[in-house]
Design a protein around this motif. Structure first.
Motif, mmCIF file in Angstrom:
data_model
loop_
_atom_site.group_PDB
_atom_site.id
_atom_site.type_symbol
_atom_site.label_atom_id
_atom_site.label_comp_id
_atom_site.label_asym_id
_atom_site.label_seq_id
_atom_site.Cartn_x
_atom_site.Cartn_y
_atom_site.Cartn_z
ATOM 1 N N THR A 146 0.818 -1.208 0.000
ATOM 2 C CA THR A 146 0.000 0.000 0.000
ATOM 3 C C THR A 146 0.856 1.264 0.000
ATOM 4 O O THR A 146 0.435 2.302 -0.530
ATOM 5 N N THR A 171 -5.044 -8.014 5.454
ATOM 6 C CA THR A 171 -4.501 -6.825 4.776
ATOM 7 C C THR A 171 -5.323 -6.388 3.572
ATOM 8 O O THR A 171 -5.169 -5.265 3.088
ATOM 9 N N THR A 174 -7.304 -3.052 3.719
ATOM 10 C CA THR A 174 -6.482 -1.842 3.646
ATOM 11 C C THR A 174 -6.122 -1.517 2.202
ATOM 12 O O THR A 174 -6.150 -0.345 1.790
#
Length: 217
Positions: A146, A171, A174
């Protein structure tokens, strides 16, 4: 949409089919149809069958023929010959781990939606020079995850990605909050032991949880 020809309104980008694109290795074509039905029952209407088994192309043929609600892609496309084989097997979109000039030519000539793999800004620019704005980020966790996506969004705001590689249920949400992420690729939806046990209910449960991630994000 990455196609050379003009697409019809009915054609949907692979990035917009589901929040999580199941990335699947199918060891036996007999598993293909019940697996696709289990994912569909859980709310996921796309699947990426990787060319990492000899059963992959036959699995693509069977799902395309027998599970009409499922959009079938072929992944791990590494050479022009793979593009031809996948298209002939009925693939509805293509995914590659990288993007050489020859492979990009073949992907464009296939007239199918595709996600070419990129890992660096230079690779993204090289792909974007062709007018291609939808890509795979691979291997996502290894190359920056990210943090990389946030960094490239400023100079390259028109690009959208499917990050794949090392992403987990923890994850994934996100990643999906990033403005340049359309979906994520996930192998956790079809664990090998679940396939071996034909645990279709378990896979449907995993798919249902994945299908809700966009709302959660």
């Amino acid at each position: 949409m990455n196609t050379r020809t003009t697409t019809t309104p009915e054609v949907v980008s692979p990035l917009d089919l589901a929040p999580v694109l199941p990335v699947v290795v199918i060891p036996d074509a007999e598993l293909a149809v019940p697996l696709a039905r289990a994912l569909l029952a859980g709310g996921l209407r796309a699947i990426e069958i990787t060319l990492r088994s000899t059963a992959a192309l036959e699995a693509c043929r069977r799902i395309t023929a027998e599970v009409p609600g499922m959009t079938v892609g072929v992944g791990t496309v590494r050479a022009p010959a793979h593009v031809t084989e996948a298209r002939d097997a009925g693939a509805q979109f293509l995914v590659s781990p990288g993007a050489t000039p020859g492979l990009l030519d073949a992907l464009e000539d296939s007239c199918l939606p595709f996600l070419p793999g990129t890992a660096t800004i230079s690779e993204m620019l090289a792909v974007a020079e062709r007018g291609i704005t939808e890509m795979k980020l691979f291997p996502a966790e290894v190359v920056g995850g990210t943090a990389l996506l946030r960094a490239v969004h400023g100079p390259l705001p028109d690009l959208r990605f499917c990050p794949t590689g090392g992403i987990t249920p923890r994850t994934a949400a996100t990643y999906l909050t990033q403005p340049n992420v359309g979906c994520v690729g996930g192998s956790w939806l079809t664990p090998a032991d679940a396939l071996n046990r034909r645990d279709w209910d378990g896979i449907s449960t995993l798919a249902a949880a994945a299908s809700s991630l966009r709302t959660a994000a």
